[in-house]
Design a protein around this motif. Structure first.
Motif, PDB file in Angstrom:
ATOM      1  N   GLY A 149       0.835  -1.194   0.000  1.00 40.89           N
ATOM      2  CA  GLY A 149       0.000   0.000   0.000  1.00 40.89           C
ATOM      3  C   GLY A 149       0.864   1.236   0.000  1.00 40.89           C
ATOM      4  N   ILE A 150       0.284   2.361  -0.372  1.00 44.90           N
ATOM      5  CA  ILE A 150       1.020   3.614  -0.329  1.00 44.90           C
ATOM      6  C   ILE A 150       1.105   4.081   1.123  1.00 44.90           C
ATOM      7  CG2 ILE A 150       0.337   4.197  -2.684  1.00 44.90           C
ATOM      8  CD1 ILE A 150      -1.736   6.103  -1.569  1.00 44.90           C
ATOM      9  N   SER A 151       1.817   5.133   1.373  1.00 42.68           N
ATOM     10  CA  SER A 151       2.040   5.626   2.735  1.00 42.68           C
ATOM     11  C   SER A 151       0.743   5.994   3.433  1.00 42.68           C
ATOM     12  CB  SER A 151       2.960   6.852   2.675  1.00 42.68           C
ATOM     13  OG  SER A 151       3.131   7.413   3.949  1.00 42.68           O
ATOM     14  N   ARG A 152       0.642   5.637   4.724  1.00 42.93           N
ATOM     15  CA  ARG A 152      -0.482   5.939   5.621  1.00 42.93           C
ATOM     16  C   ARG A 152      -1.714   5.078   5.349  1.00 42.93           C
ATOM     17  NH1 ARG A 152       2.699   7.403   9.036  1.00 42.93           N
ATOM     18  NH2 ARG A 152       0.884   7.906  10.342  1.00 42.93           N
ATOM     19  N   THR A 153      -1.505   3.827   4.990  1.00 46.99           N
ATOM     20  CA  THR A 153      -2.624   2.888   4.822  1.00 46.99           C
ATOM     21  C   THR A 153      -2.611   1.802   5.901  1.00 46.99           C
ATOM     22  OG1 THR A 153      -1.289   1.742   3.135  1.00 46.99           O
ATOM     23  CG2 THR A 153      -3.007   3.242   2.347  1.00 46.99           C
ATOM     24  N   SER A 154      -1.937   2.099   7.027  1.00 44.89           N
ATOM     25  CA  SER A 154      -1.945   1.220   8.215  1.00 44.89           C
ATOM     26  C   SER A 154      -1.229  -0.110   8.014  1.00 44.89           C
ATOM     27  CB  SER A 154      -3.390   0.957   8.676  1.00 44.89           C
ATOM     28  OG  SER A 154      -4.062   2.151   8.973  1.00 44.89           O
ATOM     29  N   LYS A 155      -0.214  -0.117   7.165  1.00 41.04           N
ATOM     30  CA  LYS A 155       0.493  -1.375   6.895  1.00 41.04           C
ATOM     31  C   LYS A 155       1.183  -1.931   8.142  1.00 41.04           C
ATOM     32  CE  LYS A 155       3.014   0.403   3.605  1.00 41.04           C
ATOM     33  NZ  LYS A 155       2.417   1.755   3.645  1.00 41.04           N
ATOM     34  N   THR A 156       1.885  -1.072   8.870  1.00 40.16           N
ATOM     35  CA  THR A 156       2.637  -1.555  10.035  1.00 40.16           C
ATOM     36  C   THR A 156       1.734  -2.053  11.160  1.00 40.16           C
ATOM     37  OG1 THR A 156       4.599  -0.207   9.568  1.00 40.16           O
ATOM     38  CG2 THR A 156       4.257  -0.897  11.852  1.00 40.16           C
ATOM     39  N   PRO A 157       0.743  -1.273  11.611  1.00 35.89           N
ATOM     40  CA  PRO A 157      -0.124  -1.800  12.676  1.00 35.89           C
ATOM     41  C   PRO A 157      -0.890  -3.049  12.259  1.00 35.89           C
ATOM     42  CG  PRO A 157      -0.971   0.282  11.826  1.00 35.89           C
ATOM     43  CD  PRO A 157       0.404   0.127  11.282  1.00 35.89           C
ATOM     44  N   LEU A 158      -1.252  -3.147  10.997  1.00 36.58           N
ATOM     45  CA  LEU A 158      -1.935  -4.347  10.518  1.00 36.58           C
ATOM     46  C   LEU A 158      -1.004  -5.552  10.567  1.00 36.58           C
ATOM     47  CD1 LEU A 158      -4.005  -3.021   7.487  1.00 36.58           C
ATOM     48  CD2 LEU A 158      -4.913  -4.198   9.497  1.00 36.58           C
ATOM     49  N   SER A 159       0.258  -5.343  10.201  1.00 35.02           N
ATOM     50  CA  SER A 159       1.242  -6.428  10.253  1.00 35.02           C
ATOM     51  C   SER A 159       1.388  -6.948  11.677  1.00 35.02           C
ATOM     52  CB  SER A 159       2.596  -5.946   9.730  1.00 35.02           C
ATOM     53  OG  SER A 159       2.526  -5.615   8.366  1.00 35.02           O
ATOM     54  N   GLN A 160       1.465  -6.026  12.641  1.00 36.90           N
ATOM     55  CA  GLN A 160       1.618  -6.406  14.042  1.00 36.90           C
ATOM     56  C   GLN A 160       0.364  -7.117  14.553  1.00 36.90           C
ATOM     57  OE1 GLN A 160       4.270  -6.218  16.014  1.00 36.90           O
ATOM     58  NE2 GLN A 160       5.535  -5.319  14.426  1.00 36.90           N
ATOM     59  N   TYR A 161      -0.795  -6.618  14.179  1.00 38.42           N
ATOM     60  CA  TYR A 161      -2.051  -7.232  14.627  1.00 38.42           C
ATOM     61  C   TYR A 161      -2.161  -8.661  14.093  1.00 38.42           C
ATOM     62  CZ  TYR A 161      -7.038  -7.561  15.771  1.00 38.42           C
ATOM     63  OH  TYR A 161      -8.245  -7.940  16.308  1.00 38.42           O
TER      64      TYR A 161
END
Length: 274
Positions: A149-161
């Motif tokens: 995804g492009i920047s600010r699409t919640s990639k990191t928190p989704l990965s952690q979840y």
């Protein structure tokens, strides 16, 4: 004079019973050489032979058998042979059943299964951290699923979840000026999940992000033209990859994650049907 041996009996690995026995023997200054283990004893046919051996060697039995039929037969046969026996789980399970008013599962190896699930979860979290934000493109080949995804699409928190669910996730930022990792084209498209967002919401998020950093909220990063360029680039890429795309606009991380888990479940069902 040779001291009687302790025979550990279990319908799983016997690790719990042996650990308890070693701890008890330590209180008498005894070394663990007197412990013998019979594991995966899950049928009553195995019991008489074991107890006969223990009786001949004047040993004692310590067991953690959870299968009710096997446990009862083991206790009764030991008593008939005059073999001392310590049932670690039986009295505890009975008391817990009385206290909580529920029946035990009677499934051998539950502790081991829980331990494996825990360590798998820890490994998944470590993987998500190590492969966050495109840090290691080779991780794409090792991941269970890849978020793009492009920047600010919640990639990191989704990965952690998702890592908390035991899934190995890597996420890749999509930027028009940056080359796309070749590994994305080497994996099954079903393992790739695109995250899209509408222009208005993304403009708001990026403007707020710039302001929080002490900058003007009207920079290039949040401009309409720049967002259009990134969204178009992302659309062309996901079309080329043929991957699943999920709209994250106005969705909490938990909501998006649950939709991803639902999608993953559908993939699993399709593969099973095949």
């Amino acid at each position: 004079m040779t001291q009687p041996a302790v025979y550990v009996v279990s319908d799983s690995t016997g690790e719990t019973a042996e650990l308890v026995t070693r701890a008890a023997l330590a209180q008498f200054g005894q070394t663990p050489k007197f412990i013998h283990r019979f594991h995966h004893v899950d049928s009553i046919e195995m019991i008489e032979e074991i107890i006969d051996l223990v009786a001949v060697n004047n040993g004692i039995i310590v067991h953690t058998v959870v299968l009710e039929e096997v446990r009862e037969q083991l206790n009764e046969t030991a008593k008939a042979y005059g073999v001392p026996i310590i049932d670690i789980f039986g009295p505890l399970l009975a008391q817990l059943e009385q206290t909580y008013k529920i029946k035990p599962l009677s499934e051998p190896g539950r502790v081991r299964s829980l331990d494996e699930a825990y360590f798998n979860k820890v490994a998944a979290i470590e993987f998500a951290v190590e492969n966050d934000d495109g840090r290691n493109p080779r991780g794409i080949l090792q991941a269970d699923y890849v978020l793009i995804g492009i920047s600010r699409t919640s990639k990191t928190p989704l990965s952690q979840y998702l890592a908390l669910k035991g899934l190995k996730i890597t996420n890749i930022p999509i930027v028009p000026e940056a080359s796309i990792p070749e590994e994305l084209f080497e994996i099954d498209p079903k393992k790739i999940i695109g995250l899209k967002i509408n222009k208005k919401k993304l403009n708001q998020i990026r403007s707020e992000r710039l302001i929080s950093m002490g900058l003007s909220g009207n920079g290039m990063y949040s401009s309409g033209d720049r967002i259009d360029e990134e969204l178009q680039f992302f659309k062309k890429l996901t079309d080329k990859l043929g991957c699943f795309v999920l709209d994250v606009t106005n969705k909490a991380v938990e909501e998006t994650a649950n939709e991803i888990l639902s999608h993953i479940g559908q993939i699993a069902e399709e593969n099973f049907d095949i």
